[in-house]
Motif scaffolding. Structure first.
Motif, PDB file in Angstrom:
ATOM      1  N   GLY A 187     -13.553  19.961   9.963  1.00 38.50           N
ATOM      2  CA  GLY A 187     -14.005  21.348  10.020  1.00 38.50           C
ATOM      3  C   GLY A 187     -13.120  22.316   9.266  1.00 38.50           C
ATOM      4  O   GLY A 187     -13.522  23.461   9.042  1.00 38.50           O
ATOM      5  N   ASP A 188     -11.917  21.882   8.886  1.00 35.91           N
ATOM      6  CA  ASP A 188     -11.073  22.748   8.055  1.00 35.91           C
ATOM      7  C   ASP A 188     -11.700  22.872   6.668  1.00 35.91           C
ATOM      8  O   ASP A 188     -12.406  21.970   6.214  1.00 35.91           O
ATOM      9  N   GLU A 189     -11.413  23.987   5.997  1.00 37.99           N
ATOM     10  CA  GLU A 189     -11.983  24.229   4.674  1.00 37.99           C
ATOM     11  C   GLU A 189     -10.891  24.373   3.626  1.00 37.99           C
ATOM     12  O   GLU A 189      -9.803  24.866   3.915  1.00 37.99           O
ATOM     13  N   ILE A 190     -11.218  23.942   2.419  1.00 33.22           N
ATOM     14  CA  ILE A 190     -10.326  24.078   1.273  1.00 33.22           C
ATOM     15  C   ILE A 190     -11.117  24.722   0.138  1.00 33.22           C
ATOM     16  O   ILE A 190     -12.306  24.438  -0.040  1.00 33.22           O
ATOM     17  N   VAL A 191     -10.467  25.597  -0.594  1.00 30.41           N
ATOM     18  CA  VAL A 191     -11.084  26.293  -1.725  1.00 30.41           C
ATOM     19  C   VAL A 191     -10.578  25.656  -3.009  1.00 30.41           C
ATOM     20  O   VAL A 191      -9.372  25.483  -3.177  1.00 30.41           O
ATOM     21  N   ILE A 192     -11.483  25.315  -3.890  1.00 30.61           N
ATOM     22  CA  ILE A 192     -11.134  24.944  -5.260  1.00 30.61           C
ATOM     23  C   ILE A 192     -11.557  26.142  -6.094  1.00 30.61           C
ATOM     24  O   ILE A 192     -12.741  26.500  -6.121  1.00 30.61           O
ATOM     25  N   PHE A 246      -9.667  33.596  -9.820  1.00 30.06           N
ATOM     26  CA  PHE A 246      -9.685  33.801  -8.371  1.00 30.06           C
ATOM     27  C   PHE A 246      -8.328  34.317  -7.887  1.00 30.06           C
ATOM     28  O   PHE A 246      -7.286  33.861  -8.361  1.00 30.06           O
ATOM     29  N   PRO A 247      -8.309  35.254  -6.935  1.00 31.71           N
ATOM     30  CA  PRO A 247      -7.036  35.764  -6.409  1.00 31.71           C
ATOM     31  C   PRO A 247      -6.403  34.785  -5.420  1.00 31.71           C
ATOM     32  O   PRO A 247      -6.250  35.080  -4.235  1.00 31.71           O
ATOM     33  N   GLY A 248      -6.032  33.617  -5.907  1.00 31.20           N
ATOM     34  CA  GLY A 248      -5.547  32.542  -5.046  1.00 31.20           C
ATOM     35  C   GLY A 248      -4.287  32.878  -4.279  1.00 31.20           C
ATOM     36  O   GLY A 248      -4.204  32.641  -3.077  1.00 31.20           O
ATOM     37  N   SER A 249      -3.294  33.423  -4.941  1.00 32.55           N
ATOM     38  CA  SER A 249      -2.014  33.688  -4.285  1.00 32.55           C
ATOM     39  C   SER A 249      -2.100  34.823  -3.278  1.00 32.55           C
ATOM     40  O   SER A 249      -1.343  34.849  -2.316  1.00 32.55           O
ATOM     41  N   GLY A 294      -4.509  34.676   1.017  1.00 31.44           N
ATOM     42  CA  GLY A 294      -4.090  34.396   2.386  1.00 31.44           C
ATOM     43  C   GLY A 294      -3.531  33.000   2.595  1.00 31.44           C
ATOM     44  O   GLY A 294      -2.364  32.835   2.900  1.00 31.44           O
ATOM     45  N   PRO A 295      -4.363  31.964   2.416  1.00 30.42           N
ATOM     46  CA  PRO A 295      -3.864  30.605   2.649  1.00 30.42           C
ATOM     47  C   PRO A 295      -2.858  30.168   1.578  1.00 30.42           C
ATOM     48  O   PRO A 295      -2.717  30.820   0.538  1.00 30.42           O
ATOM     49  N   ASP A 296      -2.166  29.071   1.861  1.00 32.83           N
ATOM     50  CA  ASP A 296      -1.283  28.492   0.846  1.00 32.83           C
ATOM     51  C   ASP A 296      -2.069  28.250  -0.432  1.00 32.83           C
ATOM     52  O   ASP A 296      -3.218  27.812  -0.384  1.00 32.83           O
ATOM     53  N   CYS A 297      -1.444  28.534  -1.564  1.00 39.04           N
ATOM     54  CA  CYS A 297      -2.074  28.339  -2.867  1.00 39.04           C
ATOM     55  C   CYS A 297      -1.349  27.224  -3.597  1.00 39.04           C
ATOM     56  O   CYS A 297      -0.143  27.309  -3.828  1.00 39.04           O
ATOM     57  N   ILE A 298      -2.091  26.182  -3.929  1.00 37.63           N
ATOM     58  CA  ILE A 298      -1.561  25.042  -4.669  1.00 37.63           C
ATOM     59  C   ILE A 298      -2.019  25.194  -6.107  1.00 37.63           C
ATOM     60  O   ILE A 298      -3.223  25.279  -6.377  1.00 37.63           O
ATOM     61  N   ARG A 299      -1.078  25.236  -7.043  1.00 35.63           N
ATOM     62  CA  ARG A 299      -1.416  25.436  -8.456  1.00 35.63           C
ATOM     63  C   ARG A 299      -1.805  24.104  -9.094  1.00 35.63           C
ATOM     64  O   ARG A 299      -1.156  23.086  -8.888  1.00 35.63           O
ATOM     65  N   ALA A 300      -2.888  24.160  -9.863  1.00 38.13           N
ATOM     66  CA  ALA A 300      -3.375  23.005 -10.623  1.00 38.13           C
ATOM     67  C   ALA A 300      -3.918  23.526 -11.947  1.00 38.13           C
ATOM     68  O   ALA A 300      -5.056  23.257 -12.323  1.00 38.13           O
ATOM     69  N   LYS A 358      -9.785  32.481   5.175  1.00 40.14           N
ATOM     70  CA  LYS A 358      -9.596  31.720   6.416  1.00 40.14           C
ATOM     71  C   LYS A 358      -9.452  30.229   6.148  1.00 40.14           C
ATOM     72  O   LYS A 358      -9.344  29.440   7.092  1.00 40.14           O
ATOM     73  N   ALA A 359      -9.462  29.828   4.892  1.00 49.84           N
ATOM     74  CA  ALA A 359      -9.384  28.406   4.544  1.00 49.84           C
ATOM     75  C   ALA A 359      -7.992  27.851   4.836  1.00 49.84           C
ATOM     76  O   ALA A 359      -7.024  28.590   4.993  1.00 49.84           O
ATOM     77  N   PHE A 360      -7.908  26.536   4.878  1.00 48.26           N
ATOM     78  CA  PHE A 360      -6.631  25.852   5.085  1.00 48.26           C
ATOM     79  C   PHE A 360      -5.729  26.042   3.874  1.00 48.26           C
ATOM     80  O   PHE A 360      -4.526  26.237   4.008  1.00 48.26           O
ATOM     81  N   ALA A 361      -6.320  25.988   2.680  1.00 46.64           N
ATOM     82  CA  ALA A 361      -5.555  26.128   1.440  1.00 46.64           C
ATOM     83  C   ALA A 361      -6.491  26.483   0.297  1.00 46.64           C
ATOM     84  O   ALA A 361      -7.709  26.297   0.385  1.00 46.64           O
ATOM     85  N   VAL A 362      -5.893  26.995  -0.782  1.00 48.66           N
ATOM     86  CA  VAL A 362      -6.599  27.263  -2.037  1.00 48.66           C
ATOM     87  C   VAL A 362      -5.960  26.415  -3.117  1.00 48.66           C
ATOM     88  O   VAL A 362      -4.737  26.371  -3.222  1.00 48.66           O
ATOM     89  N   VAL A 363      -6.791  25.737  -3.900  1.00 45.92           N
ATOM     90  CA  VAL A 363      -6.305  25.009  -5.073  1.00 45.92           C
ATOM     91  C   VAL A 363      -6.722  25.834  -6.286  1.00 45.92           C
ATOM     92  O   VAL A 363      -7.910  25.937  -6.593  1.00 45.92           O
ATOM     93  N   GLN A 364      -5.749  26.450  -6.929  1.00 41.82           N
ATOM     94  CA  GLN A 364      -6.015  27.314  -8.089  1.00 41.82           C
ATOM     95  C   GLN A 364      -5.969  26.460  -9.348  1.00 41.82           C
ATOM     96  O   GLN A 364      -4.916  25.978  -9.743  1.00 41.82           O
ATOM     97  N   THR A 365      -7.132  26.250  -9.966  1.00 42.00           N
ATOM     98  CA  THR A 365      -7.223  25.447 -11.183  1.00 42.00           C
ATOM     99  C   THR A 365      -7.155  26.338 -12.413  1.00 42.00           C
ATOM    100  O   THR A 365      -7.117  27.561 -12.310  1.00 42.00           O
ATOM    101  N   GLY A 366      -7.195  25.723 -13.556  1.00 46.11           N
ATOM    102  CA  GLY A 366      -7.249  26.457 -14.813  1.00 46.11           C
ATOM    103  C   GLY A 366      -8.671  26.679 -15.294  1.00 46.11           C
ATOM    104  O   GLY A 366      -8.890  27.030 -16.457  1.00 46.11           O
ATOM    105  N   GLU A 367      -9.645  26.485 -14.404  1.00 41.01           N
ATOM    106  CA  GLU A 367     -11.064  26.635 -14.755  1.00 41.01           C
ATOM    107  C   GLU A 367     -11.326  28.005 -15.361  1.00 41.01           C
ATOM    108  O   GLU A 367     -10.997  29.024 -14.766  1.00 41.01           O
ATOM    109  N   ARG A 368     -11.948  28.013 -16.546  1.00 41.57           N
ATOM    110  CA  ARG A 368     -12.224  29.278 -17.226  1.00 41.57           C
ATOM    111  C   ARG A 368     -13.687  29.687 -17.154  1.00 41.57           C
ATOM    112  O   ARG A 368     -14.033  30.818 -17.524  1.00 41.57           O
ATOM    113  N   ARG A 369     -14.569  28.806 -16.703  1.00 46.47           N
ATOM    114  CA  ARG A 369     -15.970  29.193 -16.530  1.00 46.47           C
ATOM    115  C   ARG A 369     -16.063  30.171 -15.361  1.00 46.47           C
ATOM    116  O   ARG A 369     -15.419  29.976 -14.326  1.00 46.47           O
ATOM    117  N   LEU A 370     -16.866  31.206 -15.525  1.00 45.30           N
ATOM    118  CA  LEU A 370     -17.047  32.170 -14.450  1.00 45.30           C
ATOM    119  C   LEU A 370     -17.745  31.520 -13.267  1.00 45.30           C
ATOM    120  O   LEU A 370     -18.567  30.618 -13.428  1.00 45.30           O
TER     121      LEU A 370
END
Length: 142
Positions: free
Chosen positions: A23-28, A33-36, A39-45, A118-130
């Protein structure tokens, strides 16, 4: 290195995925995206696209089968029915990679930000597509 683990899954991300419960959520997220600040921990990718990351995450994490919307994307502002290229790609990846494929559902932009906060974490990618952002709800392994 580990066998059968996509190398873009960093040690920090593998730890996060393992620490998440049902039930936990993760954002890719895409590069805009304003990852940092969300709120949640932001993991850079930065060297990976959101699609590559989605495929890697789904290779080790099940999607929740107890909810109708385990995969959520941000709707296009002013055109909520539009399907951006990134979102179409996400659906294809979910259909071919997820152990429990589901139809991607859309959320209004600010509702997406609220949910991401409210997610567990955010994974901030280098995705450039809107609109290259997706929230995944973790399921269980039977």
């Amino acid at each position: 290195m580990l066998r059968n683990i996509d190398p873009i899954l960093s040690p920090e991300l593998l730890y996060t995925l393992r620490a998440m419960g049902h039930g936990d959520e993760i954002v890719i997220a895409d590069a805009n995206f304003p990852g940092s600040s969300s709120g949640p921990d932001c993991i850079r990718a930065d060297g990976s696209s959101a699609s590559e990351m989605l495929q890697a995450v789904l290779s080790v994490m099940p999607l929740d089968t107890f909810v109708p919307d385990p995969a959520l994307t941000m709707q296009v502002v002013g055109d909520p029915q539009a399907v951006p290229d990134a979102v179409a790609d996400f659906q294809r990846i979910i259909d071919t990679t997820a152990d429990n494929p589901a139809k991607v559902q859309g959320l209004e932009r600010f509702a997406f930000y609220d949910r991401a906060a409210k997610a567990f974490a955010v994974v901030q990618t280098g995705e450039r597509r809107l609109y290259g952002n997706i929230i995944l709800k973790k399921g269980v392994i039977g």
